[in-house]
Design an enzyme around this catalytic site. Structure first.
Site, PDB file in Angstrom:
ATOM      1  N   ASP A 162       0.931  -1.330   0.181  1.00 56.87           N
ATOM      2  CA  ASP A 162      -0.015  -0.045   0.185  1.00 56.87           C
ATOM      3  C   ASP A 162       0.947   1.363  -0.170  1.00 56.87           C
ATOM      4  O   ASP A 162       1.327   1.536   1.018  1.00 56.87           O
ATOM      5  CB  ASP A 162      -0.863   0.151   1.453  1.00 56.87           C
ATOM      6  CG  ASP A 162      -1.908  -1.098   1.181  1.00 56.87           C
ATOM      7  OD1 ASP A 162      -1.735  -1.979   0.375  1.00 56.87           O
ATOM      8  OD2 ASP A 162      -3.179  -0.918   1.617  1.00 56.87           O
ATOM      9  N   LYS A 235      -6.712   3.173  -3.657  1.00 57.25           N
ATOM     10  CA  LYS A 235      -7.430   3.224  -2.078  1.00 57.25           C
ATOM     11  C   LYS A 235      -7.387   4.586  -1.703  1.00 57.25           C
ATOM     12  O   LYS A 235      -6.640   5.552  -2.131  1.00 57.25           O
ATOM     13  CB  LYS A 235      -6.186   2.614  -1.305  1.00 57.25           C
ATOM     14  CG  LYS A 235      -6.320   2.593   0.122  1.00 57.25           C
ATOM     15  CD  LYS A 235      -5.415   1.547   0.831  1.00 57.25           C
ATOM     16  CE  LYS A 235      -5.307   2.070   2.475  1.00 57.25           C
ATOM     17  NZ  LYS A 235      -4.384   1.124   3.147  1.00 57.25           N
ATOM     18  N   LYS A 271      -9.990   0.154  -2.732  1.00 55.97           N
ATOM     19  CA  LYS A 271     -10.134  -0.042  -1.392  1.00 55.97           C
ATOM     20  C   LYS A 271     -10.578   1.416  -0.583  1.00 55.97           C
ATOM     21  O   LYS A 271      -9.583   2.240  -0.344  1.00 55.97           O
ATOM     22  CB  LYS A 271      -8.782  -0.851  -0.864  1.00 55.97           C
ATOM     23  CG  LYS A 271      -8.675  -0.956   0.720  1.00 55.97           C
ATOM     24  CD  LYS A 271      -7.186  -1.505   1.229  1.00 55.97           C
ATOM     25  CE  LYS A 271      -6.770  -1.459   2.641  1.00 55.97           C
ATOM     26  NZ  LYS A 271      -5.593  -1.701   2.834  1.00 55.97           N
TER      27      LYS A 271
END
Lengths: 335, 288
Positions: A162, A235, A271
Site C-alpha cells: 500500500d 485506495k 479499497k
C-alpha cells in the site's frame, strides 16, 4: 493468486494506444484536466440514495460474510508489537472462534518491519500480508528511501504493497512526477515467483489520501493517473487524517475504475479505508460496488475494506442474525 | 371585532436516549388516554431497534458514570430532585390525569417521588459502608470487599404507579453507578417521558438514563435476551411475562430482580440499591 489487474483481450493494445497521454508532463496535464468535471451535488445525492437500500435477512447474512472476507485487518500504530501483530493474525484467521463458519479476512495490513512476523503467524492460512510503504502515511521522503521501504517489504514476503502518493507533487500539478513515482514503486514490487509458482510480484495499492486532495475533480484525476501508471488497486486514505473514506469519494473512484475498464479493458480494484466502523456502512459500500461495477467486483480480489474496528461490529451483527439476540462488545476481542 | 382564539400548542412526547430526544425509529406512536379514556397525548411506540440504540447509549455512558466519584453522583442526583421540584405542577397534572387521582393525591405522589430521589441521592457515598467490608484474613493483608456497579440495567417500570414507582426503580439503579434503559408504564408513560426533560437539564450525562415508552410484550423480550445488558428489573412485568423474560435473561446470566407486590408509598429500604451491585474483593499487603 488472482491476476490483479486483469487484462481483457486487447487491453494491452488499447493501453498502448494511450501511451501518448503519459508521454510528457504537458500531455498528462492536458489529459487529466480534460477529464469531465465532477458534479458534486449529483455524486453526493447518488451516494446518499444508494445508502438507503434495505438489505435484510439472508441478503444481510451474505453481505456480512462477504464484508468480513474483504477486510484488510489493519494495525498501523507506533505502538505495534510483534505480539499485537500475532494476535491480529490469529483474529484474521479465525475472526469468531465460537463459529467455524465465519469466513477469514482478506489480508493483514502492517508496517514493513512487521511483515516477517505477520507472514510467520499467518503461515498457510491463505490470508495475504499487506504492507504500507513509501514513507507512509505522509509520503514525505526521497525516492531512494521510498523504494528501499518498498523493497524491504517485498523482500520480507509482503503480498501487497500500500503506497502513498506524493500529495505535494500532485497538488502543485507535477503529475508526471507522481506518475513516474508510482511506476518506480510498481517496479520495486517485482519479485520472481518461487519454484512452486507462488510469491510473484506484490500487488500495488495506491493511496490518494482523498481527505488532502480537496476536490472531487482531483480525486478523479488521481484515480486515472494511478491506473495509467499500473496500480492494481486504488485506495482512498491512510486512516491517519481527519477525513477518510466517504461514500461519495468512494463512488467517484468506483466510477473511475468502471470508465478505465471500459476504455482500456483493465480491471482495477478499489479499497476504501478509514472511518468505516459499522456493518451498516460496510453494506452501503457493497451496494455501491454492485450498482457501479457489478458483481464481478464483489470479491476480495477486487474490493477491500481497510478497517480494524469494523470486524467487531460485523461479528456482533453475525451473532445477532444467528442467535436472534443482540450481542455486545463483551463477546468479541478487544484489539 | 372578535379577537382570534389562540391556537393550542400540543406537546410532542418523545423518547430520551443518549441525552437526546428522538422519535421512535419505527415512526410509530400510540394514544395515551386518561383513566376515563379521554385522549391526552400521543407517545412513541418503541421498537426493538429503539431498545438496541438505548442499550448502546447506556453502555457508552457506563464508563464515565461509574467512574465519577460517589460524592459527585450524589450531587448530580440531588440536582435532579431540585429540577423535579421546579416542575412539580406539570408532574402533578400528568400523574393526576394518567392515574385518575385527585389533584391533592397526585401532588402527594409527586412530593413523595422528589423525596425518594433525595433519599436515594444520599446513599451514593454511603452504600459502600453497608455493602462493603474489611475482612479479617490469616495473613499480613488488608482484605477489602467493595461494591461496584453491575453495568447496564434494563428496568421495566411499574405499570400502575407511573411516577413514584418509576422514580423508585430508576434512582437506586443509577445512584450506585449503573446506567439504565427503562421501559415506562404502558398505560401512562407521560410522567416518565417528562422526566427525561428533567434529566437532560440536570447534569446527568447523556445515556445514563434512557427512557422508552411502548409495549412490554414487544420490547422487553429483546432487552431480556440482549447480551450486553447485565441485569434486568422486572417490576413492570406480569407473572406470565416475567417467567418468559427470566428464561430469555438466562442466556448471559443476567441478574434478575423478580417482580413483587410493592407498596411504592412505603419506605423503600435498600433492596433495590443492593440488587445491582457486584462485590470486588482486593488483597493488599500491610505495610507497603
Amino acid at each position: 493468486m488472482p491476476t490483479v489487474p486483469a487484462y481483457s483481450s486487447g487491453a494491452a493494445v488499447r493501453l498502448a494506444e494511450m501511451a501518448d497521454v503519459t508521454g510528457s508532463d504537458s500531455a498528462l496535464r492536458r489529459f487529466l484536466h480534460g477529464l469531465p468535471g465532477v458534479d458534486a451535488v449529483g455524486i453526493e445525492a447518488r451516494a446518499a440514495t444508494l445508502g438507503t437500500r434495505s438489505i435484510k435477512t439472508t441478503a444481510k447474512a451474505y453481505a456480512i460474510d462477504l464484508a468480513i472476507s474483504m477486510i484488510d485487518l489493519t494495525t498501523l500504530e507506533g505502538a505495534d508489537t510483534p505480539g499485537k501483530v500475532r494476535a491480529l493474525c490469529a483474529k484474521g484467521i479465525s475472526p469468531d472462534p465460537t463459529d467455524a463458519t465465519t469466513p477469514k479476512v482478506a489480508a493483514i495490513c502492517v508496517y514493513p518491519d512487521m511483515v516477517p512476523v505477520a507472514k510467520a503467524a499467518l503461515g498457510a492460512s491463505g490470508i495475504k500480508v499487506a504492507s504500507v510503504a513509501t514513507a507512509f502515511p505522509s509520503g514525505r521522503a526521497g525516492m531512494p528511501v521510498k523504494l528501499a521501504d518498498t523493497a524491504e517489504a517485498v523482500a520480507a514476503g509482503a503480498d501487497e504493497i500500500d503506497m502513498v502518493i506524493d500529495r505535494g507533487a500532485f497538488l502543485s500539478g507535477r503529475y508526471l512526477e507522481v506518475f513516474e513515482e508510482i511506476k518506480a514503486v510498481k517496479a520495486a514490487c517485482h519479485r520472481e515467483p518461487g519454484p512452486d509458482g507462488t510469491g510473484g510480484p506484490a500487488h500495488l495499492k495506491v493511496i490518494f489520501e482523498t481527505g488532502e486532495l480537496s476536490t472531487y475533480d482531483n480525486v478523479r484525476r488521481a484515480s486515472w493517473l494511478a491506473m495509467l501508471a499500473g496500480a492494481d488497486f486504488i485506495k482512498t486514505s491512510t486512516g491517519k487524517v481527519a477525513v477518510n473514506a466517504t461514500p461519495p469519494v468512494t463512488l467517484l473512484m468506483l466510477e473511475a475504475v468502471r470508465d478505465f475498464h471500459a476504455t482500456t479493458g483493465v480491471q482495477v480494484g478499489v479499497k476504501p479505508a478509514g472511518g468505516i466502523r459499522t456493518t451498516k456502512d460496510a453494506i452501503k459500500y457493497l451496494v455501491m460496488v454492485n450498482e457501479t461495477l457489478g458483481d464481478r467486483w464483489l470479491s476480495a480480489d477486487w474490493f477491500r475494506f481497510g478497517a480494524s474496528s469494523l470486524l467487531n461490529d460485523l461479528l456482533m451483527q453475525r451473532h445477532k442474525l444467528s442467535t436472534g439476540r443482540y450481542s455486545g462488545p463483551d463477546y468479541v476481542t478487544v484489539d | 371585532m372578535k379577537q382570534a382564539e389562540r391556537l393550542n400548542v400540543y406537546k410532542t412526547y418523545k423518547l430520551f436516549v443518549g441525552g437526546k430526544f428522538p422519535r421512535s425509529e419505527s415512526g410509530r406512536v400510540y394514544e395515551v388516554t386518561d383513566s376515563k379514556g379521554n385522549w391526552l397525548a400521543n407517545a412513541p411506540l418503541s421498537s426493538r431497534k429503539d431498545a438496541r440504540d438505548a442499550v448502546v447509549a447506556a453502555r457508552k455512558a457506563f464508563g464515565g458514570w461509574s467512574g465519577t466519584t460517589a460524592y459527585n453522583r450524589g450531587q448530580i442526583l440531588y440536582r435532579v430532585a431540585e429540577m423535579l421540584e421546579g416542575r412539580r405542577d406539570q408532574f402533578t397534572a400528568e400523574v393526576a390525569a394518567g392515574e385518575g387521582l385527585s389533584k391533592s393525591k397526585a401532588a402527594a405522589q409527586v412530593d413523595a417521588a422528589v423525596d425518594r430521589w433525595v433519599w436515594y441521592a444520599g446513599w451514593s457515598d454511603k452504600v459502600a459502608q453497608i455493602a462493603g467490608s474489611a475482612n479479617p484474613v490469616a495473613g499480613p493483608y488488608f482484605n477489602l470487599s467493595v461494591p461496584e456497579p453491575t453495568g447496564v440495567v434494563a428496568v421495566l417500570a411499574p405499570q400502575e404507579s407511573s411516577f413514584l414507582g418509576l422514580v423508585s426503580v430508576i434512582a437506586p439503579v443509577i445512584v450506585t453507578g449503573n446506567t439504565v434503559v427503562v421501559l415506562t408504564s404502558e398505560k401512562s408513560p407521560l410522567p416518565a417521558l417528562s422526566l427525561g426533560e428533567v434529566l437532560a437539564t440536570s447534569d446527568v450525562p447523556g445515556g445514563v438514563v434512557n427512557i422508552l415508552s411502548g409495549k412490554v410484550s414487544e420490547v422487553a423480550p429483546h432487552l431480556a435476551a440482549h447480551m450486553d445488558v447485565n441485569a434486568i428489573d422486572l417490576a413492570g412485568a406480569d407473572a406470565e411475562e416475567s417467567a418468559r423474560l427470566q428464561v430469555a435473561a438466562a442466556d448471559n446470566l443476567k441478574r434478575v430482580l423478580r417482580p413483587s407486590a410493592t407498596d411504592w408509598t412505603a419506605e423503600p429500604g435498600t433492596d433495590r440499591l443492593l440488587a445491582f451491585l457486584e462485590t470486588k474483593t482486593v488483597w493488599h499487603p500491610i505495610g507497603v
